[in-house]
Design a protein around this motif. Structure first.
Motif, short mmCIF file in Angstrom:
data_model
loop_
_atom_site.label_atom_id
_atom_site.label_comp_id
_atom_site.label_asym_id
_atom_site.label_seq_id
_atom_site.Cartn_x
_atom_site.Cartn_y
_atom_site.Cartn_z
N GLY A 378 0.81 -1.22 0.00
CA GLY A 378 0.00 0.00 0.00
C GLY A 378 0.84 1.26 0.00
O GLY A 378 0.61 2.18 -0.79
N ILE A 379 1.85 1.33 0.86
CA ILE A 379 2.66 2.56 0.97
C ILE A 379 3.58 2.71 -0.24
O ILE A 379 3.87 3.84 -0.67
N ILE A 380 4.03 1.59 -0.84
CA ILE A 380 4.85 1.68 -2.06
C ILE A 380 4.06 2.34 -3.18
O ILE A 380 4.55 3.23 -3.88
N ILE A 381 2.81 1.91 -3.35
CA ILE A 381 1.96 2.47 -4.42
C ILE A 381 1.70 3.95 -4.17
O ILE A 381 1.82 4.78 -5.08
N LEU A 382 1.36 4.31 -2.93
CA LEU A 382 1.04 5.71 -2.62
C LEU A 382 2.24 6.63 -2.82
O LEU A 382 2.12 7.71 -3.42
N LEU A 383 3.40 6.22 -2.32
CA LEU A 383 4.58 7.08 -2.39
C LEU A 383 5.13 7.23 -3.81
O LEU A 383 5.89 8.15 -4.09
N ASN A 384 4.73 6.32 -4.70
CA ASN A 384 5.21 6.40 -6.09
C ASN A 384 4.12 6.87 -7.06
O ASN A 384 4.31 6.82 -8.27
N SER A 385 3.01 7.35 -6.50
CA SER A 385 1.92 7.88 -7.33
C SER A 385 2.10 9.39 -7.52
O SER A 385 2.07 10.16 -6.55
N LYS A 386 2.29 9.82 -8.76
CA LYS A 386 2.45 11.26 -9.05
C LYS A 386 1.17 12.03 -8.69
O LYS A 386 1.22 13.17 -8.26
N TYR A 392 6.44 16.00 -5.12
CA TYR A 392 7.38 15.27 -4.26
C TYR A 392 7.67 13.89 -4.86
O TYR A 392 6.77 13.17 -5.27
N LYS A 393 8.95 13.53 -4.88
CA LYS A 393 9.37 12.26 -5.46
C LYS A 393 10.10 11.43 -4.41
O LYS A 393 10.99 11.91 -3.72
N GLY A 395 12.74 8.95 -3.00
CA GLY A 395 14.12 8.67 -3.37
C GLY A 395 14.37 7.22 -3.72
O GLY A 395 13.62 6.32 -3.31
N LEU A 396 15.44 6.99 -4.48
CA LEU A 396 15.80 5.65 -4.94
C LEU A 396 16.08 4.71 -3.76
O LEU A 396 15.61 3.58 -3.74
N PHE A 397 16.83 5.19 -2.77
CA PHE A 397 17.21 4.34 -1.64
C PHE A 397 16.00 3.94 -0.80
O PHE A 397 15.92 2.83 -0.28
N VAL A 398 15.03 4.88 -0.68
CA VAL A 398 13.81 4.57 0.07
C VAL A 398 13.02 3.49 -0.66
O VAL A 398 12.50 2.54 -0.06
N ASN A 399 12.94 3.61 -1.99
CA ASN A 399 12.23 2.62 -2.79
C ASN A 399 12.91 1.25 -2.71
O ASN A 399 12.23 0.22 -2.56
N ILE A 400 14.23 1.25 -2.80
CA ILE A 400 14.97 -0.02 -2.67
C ILE A 400 14.69 -0.65 -1.31
O ILE A 400 14.44 -1.86 -1.20
N GLY A 401 14.69 0.20 -0.26
CA GLY A 401 14.41 -0.28 1.08
C GLY A 401 13.02 -0.86 1.21
O GLY A 401 12.82 -1.93 1.83
N MET A 402 12.02 -0.20 0.61
CA MET A 402 10.64 -0.68 0.71
C MET A 402 10.44 -1.98 -0.07
O MET A 402 9.76 -2.90 0.41
#
Length: 424
Positions: A378-386, A392-393, A395-402
Motif C-alpha cells: 500500500g505505501i509503495i503504491i502511494l509514495l510512487n503515485s504522481k 514530491y518524489k 528517493g531511490l534508496f527509500v524505494n529499494i528499502g521498501m
C-alpha cells in the motif's frame, strides 16, 4: 559547590532528551513489549545468538517503513488507511482487511502481554509472600483485572502527550533494566558474529520463532499508526528532517534493546542447556549468576516492557478505525471508549482460562506477519503515485528499502505458514 550544580544540569539534560523523544516512542512501545521480550528470551535460550541477523534486518526495514509512513503523512497531510481508501482502486477492501488483520494480531498479543505481566507480578509477590503460591490462578486473574481496568481509566484521559509521557517512562525503565542485566551475563563474542550470518535453526519451532521475530519487530501496527502519532505530535512538512531522525533513532533503539535481551538469555541459559517454557523460567534467566537482585531487575524490565505495550495495543483498533473514517482520532468519542472496552475484555480471556501466556504471545507474533506485505504494498503504491505526491518524489534508496522489505516480508510470511501447519 560546582559539582552538584553540574550533576543537576546533566540530569536535566538527560531528562529533556528522554521527554523530547517523538512519535518513535510509540514504535518502541508497539515493538518491544512482552511479545518481543518473550521471543528474544526463547530464541536466546534455545538458539544462542543465531537469529541476530533476523533482528537486524527487521529493525533496518522497520526504520525504512517508519520513515516512509511518516513522510507520507507530512507531505500529504493524510493518514495511511484513509489514503488507501481514497487513492487505491481496491483501497476500501485493502484497508478493511488490514484493520481486521492487525486488530486480530494485536488483541491476541494483548492477551499474552496481560498474562505475562500478571504472572510477573505474581512471581514478585511470591518472593515476599510465599503463602500466595497455592493461589496462583486467583492472584494472576485479579492482578490482570486490576491492570486492565487501570489502563482503561488512563485511556479515558485521551491526550497524545499524556500517552507519550507514560510510554517514555516505561520504555526508559525497560531499556535501563535490560542493559543493567547484560553486565551480569554475556554471550561469547564469536557467537554474536555468527549470529549475523543468515541461518534458520533446523529444529522444531525454529521457523515459528523466525516468524515471531519479524511479527514483533516489523509490526504493521507500528507503521500504520505512525501518521496519526506524527499528526498528534503537531508535526508538519517543516519537520521532515526531525521525522527522519526520529525513525532512525527508534529503529536503532529497538535493535539495541532487543539484542540485549537475546544476549542476556543466551549468556544465562543457552550455555547451561536450559530453555524457557514458562514465565518463571524468564525470571530465572539471571538467578544462577546474580541472585535475587538480578531476578528483580529482570522482572522490572520485563514488566515495564509489558506495561509499555498495553497502551499501544489498546489504542490500535480505534486508531485504525478512525484512520479509515477520517484520518483523525477522537479519544473522547463514544466509539473510542466502546472499542477500547472490548479490547480490555479480550485481553482478559487468556488469564481467565489460565492459558500459557508465552505460547499465546509467540503465536500472536506469528499471525502479525501475514498482514505485513499488504501494509508495505500500500505505501509503495502511494509514495510512487504522481497523482498523490504531486511534485514530491520518493528517493531511490527509500524505494529499494521498501521493495527489499516487501520481499523479506513475503519470505517470512511463507515461512510462518509452514510453521503454523507444523504446529497444528
Amino acid at each position: 559547590m560546582d559539582v552538584p550544580t553540574t550533576n543537576k544540569s546533566l540530569l536535566k539534560k538527560i531528562i529533556a532528551i528522554v521527554l523530547g523523544f517523538g512519535p518513535g516512542i510509540f514504535a518502541i512501545g508497539y515493538t518491544i513489549g512482552t511479545g518481543s521480550v518473550t521471543s528474544m528470551i526463547v530464541a536466546g535460550s534455545k538458539f544462542n545468538m543465531q537469529l541476530l541477523w533476523v533482528l537486524l534486518l527487521s529493525c533496518l526495514f522497520s526504520g525504512v517503513l517508519m520513515f516512509a509512513y511518516g513522510n507520507y503523512a507530512l507531505l500529504t497531510g493524510e493518514t495511511a488507511l484513509y489514503g488507501f481508501k481514497k487513492h487505491l482502486k481496491y483501497g476500501k477492501v485493502l484497508a478493511i482487511l488490514i484493520i481486521i488483520g492487525v486488530t486480530f494480531g494485536q488483541w491476541n498479543s494483548l492477551m499474552g502481554i496481560l498474562g505475562i505481566s500478571s504472572n510477573i507480578i505474581f512471581e514478585i509477590l511470591v518472593l515476599n509472600f510465599e503463602s500466595l503460591k497455592g493461589y496462583e490462578y486467583e492472584t494472576v486473574l485479579i492482578t490482570a483485572i486490576v491492570i486492565i481496568v487501570a489502563f482503561y481509566l488512563l485511556m479515558l484521559v485521551g491526550k497524545y502527550t499524556f500517552f507519550e509521557k507514560i510510554l517514555v517512562i516505561f520504555v526508559t525503565l525497560m531499556g535501563m533494566s535490560f542493559l543493567l542485566s547484560l553486565f551480569f551475563v554475556q554471550p561469547l563474542s564469536v557467537d554474536v558474529v555468527k549470529g549475523l550470518i543468515p541461518t534458520i535453526p533446523d529444529v522444531p519451532g525454529g521457523k515459528m520463532l523466525v516468524a515471531a521475530f519479524v511479527g514483533t519487530t516489523m509490526a504493521a501496527a507500528t507503521f500504520l499508526s505512525r501518521p496519526l502519532f506524527v499528526k498528534g505530535k503537531g508535526w508538519t512538512i517543516k519537520n521532515l528532517n526531525q521525522q527522519k531522525k526520529d525513525s532512525i533513532t527508534a529503529a536503532i533503539l529497538i535493535f539495541i534493546i532487543s539484542a540485549t535481551i537475546m544476549a542476556v538469555a543466551a549468556g544465562a541459559l543457552f550455555y547451561e542447556g536450559k530453555e524457557v517454557m514458562h514465565v518463571l523460567d524468564m525470571a530465572n534467566t539471571l538467578k544462577p549468576v546474580a541472585g535475587k537482585w538480578a531476578v528483580t531487575i529482570f522482572f522490572f524490565g520485563a514488566l515495564s516492557a509489558g506495561l509499555s505495550s498495553i497502551f499501544p495495543c489498546l489504542l490500535i483498533a480505534p486508531l485504525l478505525i478512525a484512520d479509515y473514517q477520517s484520518g483523525k482520532l477522537d479519544t473522547n468519542s463514544k466509539q473510542f471508549r466502546i472499542v477500547t472496552a472490548v479490547a480490555c475484555f479480550v485481553a482478559l480471556i487468556g488469564p481467565a482460562f489460565g492459558a500459557n501466556p508465552i505460547e499465546i504471545q509467540i503465536l500472536s507474533q506469528v499471525f502479525n506477519v501475514f498482514v505485513l506485505p499488504l501494509v508495505i504494498i500500500g505505501i509503495i503504491i502511494l509514495l510512487n503515485s504522481k497523482k498523490v505526491m504531486n511534485e514530491y518524489k520518493t528517493g531511490l534508496f527509500v524505494n529499494i528499502g521498501m521493495y527489499a522489505a516487501l520481499f523479506f516480508s513475503l519470505v517470512i510470511s511463507y515461512n510462518g505458514i509452514i510453521a503454523l501447519f507444523n504446529f497444528f
